[in-house]
Write an enzyme that holds these catalytic residues in place. Structure first.
Site, PDB file in Angstrom:
ATOM      1  N   ARG A  19       0.813  -1.192   0.014  1.00 56.95           N
ATOM      2  CA  ARG A  19       0.083  -0.117   0.026  1.00 56.95           C
ATOM      3  C   ARG A  19       0.770   1.158   0.223  1.00 56.95           C
ATOM      4  O   ARG A  19       0.194   2.427  -0.243  1.00 56.95           O
ATOM      5  CB  ARG A  19      -0.930  -0.020   1.211  1.00 56.95           C
ATOM      6  CG  ARG A  19      -2.098  -1.055   0.880  1.00 56.95           C
ATOM      7  CD  ARG A  19      -2.779  -1.369   2.286  1.00 56.95           C
ATOM      8  NE  ARG A  19      -1.955  -2.294   3.099  1.00 56.95           N
ATOM      9  CZ  ARG A  19      -2.434  -2.862   4.358  1.00 56.95           C
ATOM     10  NH1 ARG A  19      -3.604  -2.151   5.054  1.00 56.95           N
ATOM     11  NH2 ARG A  19      -1.920  -3.614   5.068  1.00 56.95           N
ATOM     12  N   LYS A  27       8.493  -0.775   3.248  1.00 57.63           N
ATOM     13  CA  LYS A  27       7.746   0.156   4.164  1.00 57.63           C
ATOM     14  C   LYS A  27       8.421   0.498   5.423  1.00 57.63           C
ATOM     15  O   LYS A  27       8.220   1.374   5.746  1.00 57.63           O
ATOM     16  CB  LYS A  27       6.368  -0.767   4.332  1.00 57.63           C
ATOM     17  CG  LYS A  27       5.473   0.023   5.423  1.00 57.63           C
ATOM     18  CD  LYS A  27       4.188  -0.479   5.457  1.00 57.63           C
ATOM     19  CE  LYS A  27       3.952  -1.826   6.497  1.00 57.63           C
ATOM     20  NZ  LYS A  27       2.438  -1.951   6.700  1.00 57.63           N
ATOM     21  N   GLN A  80      11.921 -14.623   7.058  1.00 57.67           N
ATOM     22  CA  GLN A  80      10.821 -15.448   6.889  1.00 57.67           C
ATOM     23  C   GLN A  80      10.646 -15.424   5.102  1.00 57.67           C
ATOM     24  O   GLN A  80      10.425 -14.430   4.472  1.00 57.67           O
ATOM     25  CB  GLN A  80       9.405 -14.602   6.991  1.00 57.67           C
ATOM     26  CG  GLN A  80       8.272 -15.333   7.006  1.00 57.67           C
ATOM     27  CD  GLN A  80       7.247 -14.219   7.251  1.00 57.67           C
ATOM     28  OE1 GLN A  80       6.868 -13.122   7.177  1.00 57.67           O
ATOM     29  NE2 GLN A  80       5.892 -14.881   7.569  1.00 57.67           N
ATOM     30  N   LYS A 357      32.859  26.180   3.181  1.00 61.83           N
ATOM     31  CA  LYS A 357      33.156  24.668   3.155  1.00 61.83           C
ATOM     32  C   LYS A 357      34.638  24.205   3.752  1.00 61.83           C
ATOM     33  O   LYS A 357      35.606  24.792   3.454  1.00 61.83           O
ATOM     34  CB  LYS A 357      32.986  24.197   1.748  1.00 61.83           C
ATOM     35  CG  LYS A 357      33.323  22.583   1.630  1.00 61.83           C
ATOM     36  CD  LYS A 357      34.036  22.137   0.397  1.00 61.83           C
ATOM     37  CE  LYS A 357      35.508  22.315   0.641  1.00 61.83           C
ATOM     38  NZ  LYS A 357      36.222  21.572  -0.206  1.00 61.83           N
ATOM     39  N   ASN A 383      39.161  40.158   8.636  1.00 62.54           N
ATOM     40  CA  ASN A 383      37.817  40.642   7.865  1.00 62.54           C
ATOM     41  C   ASN A 383      38.009  40.166   6.535  1.00 62.54           C
ATOM     42  O   ASN A 383      39.059  40.679   5.792  1.00 62.54           O
ATOM     43  CB  ASN A 383      37.517  42.192   8.077  1.00 62.54           C
ATOM     44  CG  ASN A 383      36.059  42.645   7.602  1.00 62.54           C
ATOM     45  OD1 ASN A 383      35.203  42.364   8.249  1.00 62.54           O
ATOM     46  ND2 ASN A 383      36.218  42.656   6.355  1.00 62.54           N
ATOM     47  N   SER A 411      37.938  44.225  -0.775  1.00 62.85           N
ATOM     48  CA  SER A 411      36.697  43.418  -1.622  1.00 62.85           C
ATOM     49  C   SER A 411      37.198  43.052  -2.626  1.00 62.85           C
ATOM     50  O   SER A 411      38.254  43.282  -3.490  1.00 62.85           O
ATOM     51  CB  SER A 411      35.682  44.528  -1.726  1.00 62.85           C
ATOM     52  OG  SER A 411      35.052  44.827  -0.544  1.00 62.85           O
TER      53      SER A 411
END
Ligand code: UD1
Ligand code: CA
Length: 468
Positions: A19, A27, A80, A357, A383, A411
């Site tokens: 189902r 399941k 089983q 990372k 910085n 920057s």
């Protein structure tokens, strides 16, 4: 509870789970709140400290067995070969435990909400009643699909499967939850007498109830409350419902321990996540795996944390973090992506629009805007200017960058690894740094600007004074 300690717990997990309609996942391996259904059941069973913990596997047995070994290496899988019914499954399990005596607890692998405390209560009822069978029952408002508990004179006479029930039986709301405590020897005797004379042509475990009753043995019952704790998950609608119930249970536990959850409906916290008091979680946040958040930290809105550690009083806003460590008082986001091995020291800053990372950012250092930091070690109080890229990949291999303490990276600097910037050094904005910058130096790696006087008038006379 030591008295009631079971000799064996048998978990039934051999069924295909048709189902669920899944081509990839058996399941019992479907997940809710950071654990598979089977993982939840096995973990509740383990709390009872059984001598033997056996899981019956069949469909997708390699996948289920491998998963079991990962979540509980001491549990044992029993195969089983054919799914001939729940009674047959228990028989196969007990065949591997010859001469077993004491209590056998049977659990369905698809009931992920069962609390260990309810199982403990069942075992206590079973011991006090000296019963051959004690079944866990529940009053379901919609009992569709469940086996119904038929009582005569108040005591349990039999369990009748939905597919075998007449209208009078179908109207009963008390159901069998597939959770049982049995006397081992009486169970083995009854399993030997099961037939397949029913609608599904299977050996029903539920028939043990009627067999014991007719043999004059004591059959006891314990009613589980709330009934939803016992719900079986057969399809993905029920899976979502179970997940929601478990989510509420987990959040309530944290709320009662001092965590503010602003909007429980949009907050998901896995079962093993650790939250300290005075943590605040804003809407739209998901905390997964082994995530830990220390006291008074703020997470969200719209933040996902996987296996991430957040220090006390840190803030992580609108960010996605995997296997990261965020130091005390750090400020992360909005829109920060921390990947495995990102380690941010105390009172650091990362974001907006920053990806980090496998890098450590020393205490009080900042990566405030639009940067990529990969395979780097950054010292303290440094910085990193806006739009800096740690160029860690030469197309074949990854290389490391070291930035010392008190550094000012201008920057739009490209730090082409392997390279290092010494303590107190600067880089000029827009530099491509390919050689080490010594401590205290200014690294400049760009062409010098020159201005060409009168160029526009000579070369673009028509453009003068016009809007583009
Ligand atoms: C079962 C019970 C029903 C109960 C309901 C509670 C029986 C016959 N029915 O019905 O009384 O109300 O659970 O949720 O027991 N399994 C095996 N081997 C098999 C068959 C099943 O290991 O040969 C396992 C399944 O993987 C599953 C569990 O047993 O984990 C229950 O089987 P399922 O088919 O889900 O039974 P239900 O129809 O839900
Ligand atoms: Ca079921």
């Amino acid at each position: 509870m030591t008295d009631a300690r079971p000799a064996a717990v048998v978990v039934l997990a051999a069924g295909e789970g048709t189902r669920m309609r899944s081509a990839t996942t058996p399941k019992v391996l479907h997940e809710l709140c950071g654990r598979s259904m089977l993982g939840h059941v096995v973990s509740a069973a383990r709390e009872l400290q059984p001598e033997h913990l056996v899981v019956v596997v069949g469909h997708a047995r390699e996948q289920v067995t491998a998963h079991l070994a990962a979540v509980d290496p001491d549990a044992r899988a029993v195969v089983q070969e054919q799914q001939l019914g729940t009674g047959h499954a228990v028989r196969v399990a007990l065949d591997t435990l010859p001469g077993l005596s004491g209590t056998v607890l049977v659990l369905p692998g698809d009931a992920p909400l069962l609390p260990a405390s309810t199982l403990g209560d069942l075992l206590t009822t079973h011991a006090l009643a000296s019963a051959a069978t004690t079944l866990l029952t529940a009053e379901m408002s919609d009992p569709t699909g469940y086996g119904r508990v038929v009582r005569t004179g108040g005591s349990v006479a039999a369990v009748v499967e939905h597919k075998d029930a007449d209208d009078a039986t179908l109207s009963l709301r008390e159901v069998a939850t597939s959770v049982y405590a049995f006397d081992a020897e009486q169970l083995v005797a009854a399993l030997g007498r099961l037939t397949t004379d029913n609608a599904q042509g299977e050996e029903y475990l539920t028939d043990v109830v009627g067999l014991h009753r007719r043999a004059g043995l004591t059959v006891a019952a314990h009613l589980a409350e709330p009934a939803t704790d016992t719900m079986g998950v057969n399809d993905r609608v029920q899976l979502a419902r179970a997940r929601e119930l478990l989510r509420d249970r987990i959040l309530e536990r944290h709320q009662r321990a001092g965590v503010t959850v602003v909007d429980p409906h949009t907050t998901w916290v896995d079962v093993d996540v650790v939250l300290e008091p005075d943590v605040t979680i804003h809407p739209g946040s998901q905390l997964h795996g082994s995530t830990r958040v220390a006291a008074a930290a703020v997470v969200g809105p719209d933040t996902t944390l996987h296996d991430t550690e957040v220090g006390t009083q840190a803030r992580v806003v609108r960010s996605h973090c995997l296997g990261a460590v965020v130091g005390a008082g750090a400020d992360v986001g909005p829109y920060t992506y921390l990947r495995p091995g990102a380690r941010l020291g105390v009172q650091t800053k990362a974001g907006a629009f920053v990806e980090i990372k496998a890098s450590s950012i020393g205490d009080r250092s900042k990566v405030p805007h639009l940067s990529y930091v990969g395979d780097a070690v950054i010292g303290e109080r440094s910085n990193i200017g806006a739009a800096t890229v740690f160029v860690n990949y030469d197309g074949v291999d990854k290389h490391e960058t070291t930035v010392g303490d008190d550094v000012r990276v201008g920057s739009d600097t490209m730090l082409v690894a392997p390279v290092s910037v010494g303590d107190g050094a600067y880089t000029a904005a827009g530099s491509v740094i390919t050689e080490d910058v010594p401590p205290g130096a200014l690294g400049v790696g760009r062409s010098r600007q020159r201005n060409i006087e009168g160029w526009v008038a000579r070369k673009r006379p028509a453009d003068q004074g016009k809007q583009p």
